[in-house]
Enzyme design. Structure first.
Site, mmCIF file in Angstrom:
data_model
loop_
_atom_site.group_PDB
_atom_site.id
_atom_site.type_symbol
_atom_site.label_atom_id
_atom_site.label_comp_id
_atom_site.label_asym_id
_atom_site.label_seq_id
_atom_site.Cartn_x
_atom_site.Cartn_y
_atom_site.Cartn_z
ATOM 1 N N SER A 144 0.794 -1.231 0.000
ATOM 2 C CA SER A 144 0.000 0.000 0.000
ATOM 3 C C SER A 144 0.827 1.281 0.000
ATOM 4 C CB SER A 144 -0.946 0.017 1.197
ATOM 5 O OG SER A 144 -1.982 -0.903 0.976
ATOM 6 N N LYS A 190 0.287 3.375 -2.972
ATOM 7 C CA LYS A 190 -0.902 4.237 -3.112
ATOM 8 C C LYS A 190 -0.558 5.725 -3.072
ATOM 9 C CE LYS A 190 -3.780 0.639 -0.982
ATOM 10 N NZ LYS A 190 -4.484 0.219 0.254
ATOM 11 N N TYR A 223 -4.025 -2.980 -10.040
ATOM 12 C CA TYR A 223 -3.863 -2.706 -8.600
ATOM 13 C C TYR A 223 -2.967 -3.749 -7.919
ATOM 14 C CZ TYR A 223 -5.061 -2.498 -3.650
ATOM 15 O OH TYR A 223 -4.981 -2.451 -2.276
ATOM 16 N N TYR A 245 -4.493 3.856 8.101
ATOM 17 C CA TYR A 245 -5.859 3.347 8.321
ATOM 18 C C TYR A 245 -6.330 3.667 9.742
ATOM 19 C CZ TYR A 245 -3.569 0.818 4.631
ATOM 20 O OH TYR A 245 -2.816 0.513 3.545
ATOM 21 N N VAL A 284 1.256 -3.666 3.823
ATOM 22 C CA VAL A 284 1.269 -4.943 4.534
ATOM 23 C C VAL A 284 2.526 -5.777 4.270
ATOM 24 C CG1 VAL A 284 -1.221 -5.256 4.914
ATOM 25 C CG2 VAL A 284 -0.175 -6.100 2.805
HETATM 26 N N1 GLN Z 1 -2.364 -5.414 -1.762
HETATM 27 C C1 GLN Z 1 -2.857 -5.259 -0.437
HETATM 28 C C2 GLN Z 1 -4.359 -5.442 -0.392
HETATM 29 O O1 GLN Z 1 -5.004 -4.989 -1.261
HETATM 30 C C3 GLN Z 1 -2.480 -3.919 0.102
HETATM 31 C C4 GLN Z 1 -3.003 -3.674 1.505
HETATM 32 C C5 GLN Z 1 -2.037 -2.947 2.378
HETATM 33 O O2 GLN Z 1 -0.846 -2.875 2.105
HETATM 34 N N2 GLN Z 1 -2.533 -2.446 3.484
HETATM 35 O O3 GLN Z 1 -4.907 -6.025 0.494
#
Ligand code: GLN
Length: 316
Positions: A72, A75, A199, A251, A269
């Site tokens: 993420s 993003k 994505y 988050y 993650v």
């Molecule tokens: N690719 C992961 C997902 O979509 C990214 C989530 C994350 O890094 N928090 O669940």
């Protein structure tokens, strides 16, 4: 003689080395993400830290040159790219309020009629990627994202870990649910499987802490690459991306991150965090074990130590 001459400025390299040493020795490492099977295989004993200041001084500690799945953290860069292409029209399809919910929450999306709260929770990021994809083939959109990362990191070797992408593609049922839900509200323009394909691949970009800190430099320096002076985004846009990182980048752990670290930051993650000390430095940390909110456990602790020792919290 001015008072500041008496202020002790800690040596950046020394601080980074000390923190990396302390983090390597700790037993509490959090848990690696298991819902993406390929990430479950990563050794949780790794730790890397890279700090790049405005003069281009690079301080690295631990496994700072080992590539990991940025997940993420990507993003931040797709948001930057999409804002460059679509400007404020982007905010018609995604909000910019903290969610207070998990990154993959479905409940909130139903309450808000398919409009994601912010661009950093999964549905928000999927909606941003969908914008980048519009008018292109998936491989073109992905190529654009990857070229942007290579340009920002000033490193053509940045690549996508196909195994991680395939692993998530096989198991990404929840993201498919979120994307289909948004599609039912016409929030996505493209076929759901194509948007998700881009994505999952953007999340599977592999970078080291050093490369990631390089890529984040423009956010620490008014939208410019401090090495070349070239503008990536306007100062105003950099400020606003930092604001969203501070309020939404972790988050439902964003409040805690602001409280403890005091910097804009974006987690993934894979265990990576990009943190920005505005006017001072771009920082990347990586430790694969996560806390209950899906953010790097030791990554956050290391950043808390760093900002404390250097006095870098934006709240002074
Ligand atoms: N690719 C992961 C997902 O979509 C990214 C989530 C994350 O890094 N928090 O669940």
């Amino acid at each position: 003689m001015v008072a500041s001459e008496f202020v002790h400025v800690p040596d950046l390299n020394l601080v980074v080395q000390e923190i990396a040493g302390e983090m390597r020795a700790r037993a509490d490492r959090g848990n690696v993400a298991t819902y993406i099977p390929e990430l479950a295989r990563v050794d949780p004993h790794q730790f890397g830290l890279a700090v790049i200041d405005g003069d281009g001084q690079v301080a690295c500690g631990g496994d700072a040159d080992v590539p990991f799945s940025i997940q993420s953290v990507s993003k931040v860069f797709t948001l930057t790219l999409a804002l460059g292409k679509f400007g404020d029209r982007l905010w018609r399809r995604v909000g910019r309020e903290p969610s207070g919910s998990a990154f993959n929450s479905i409940v909130q999306l139903e309450h808000e009629h398919g409009i994601p709260r912010n661009p950093f929770i999964n549905p928000g990021a999927i909606a941003v990627t969908d914008l980048i994809l519009s008018g292109h083939q998936p491989r073109e959109a992905l190529g654009e994202i990857l070229r942007f990362m290579r340009f920002l990191a000033d490193d053509p070797s940045v690549t996508i870990d196909e195994k991680v992408a395939a692993s998530e593609q096989r198991t990404g049922f929840r993201n498919a649910a979120l994307a289909n839900y948004m599609k039912s509200y016409d929030v996505l323009d493209n076929p759901v499987d194509l948007t998700l394909g881009v994505y999952f691949h953007q999340c599977a970009i592999a970078m080291s802490c050093r490369q990631l800190a390089m890529a984040g430099r423009f956010l620490a320096h008014l939208g410019r690459n401090p090495a070349t002076g070239h503008s990536v985004v306007t100062a105003e846009r950099a400020r606003r991306i930092n604001a969203i990182m501070l309020t939404c980048g972790h988050y439902d752990g964003s409040g805690e991150f602001a409280y403890r670290v005091g910097l804009p930051g974006k987690s993934g993650v894979g265990g990576g965090i990009l943190a920005i000390a505005p006017g001072k430095a771009s920082i990347a940390v990586w430790s694969p074990g996560l806390d209950a909110t899906g953010n790097s456990h030791l990554g956050r602790i290391a950043l808390e130590m760093l900002t404390k020792r250097l006095g870098w919290s934006i709240f002074a």
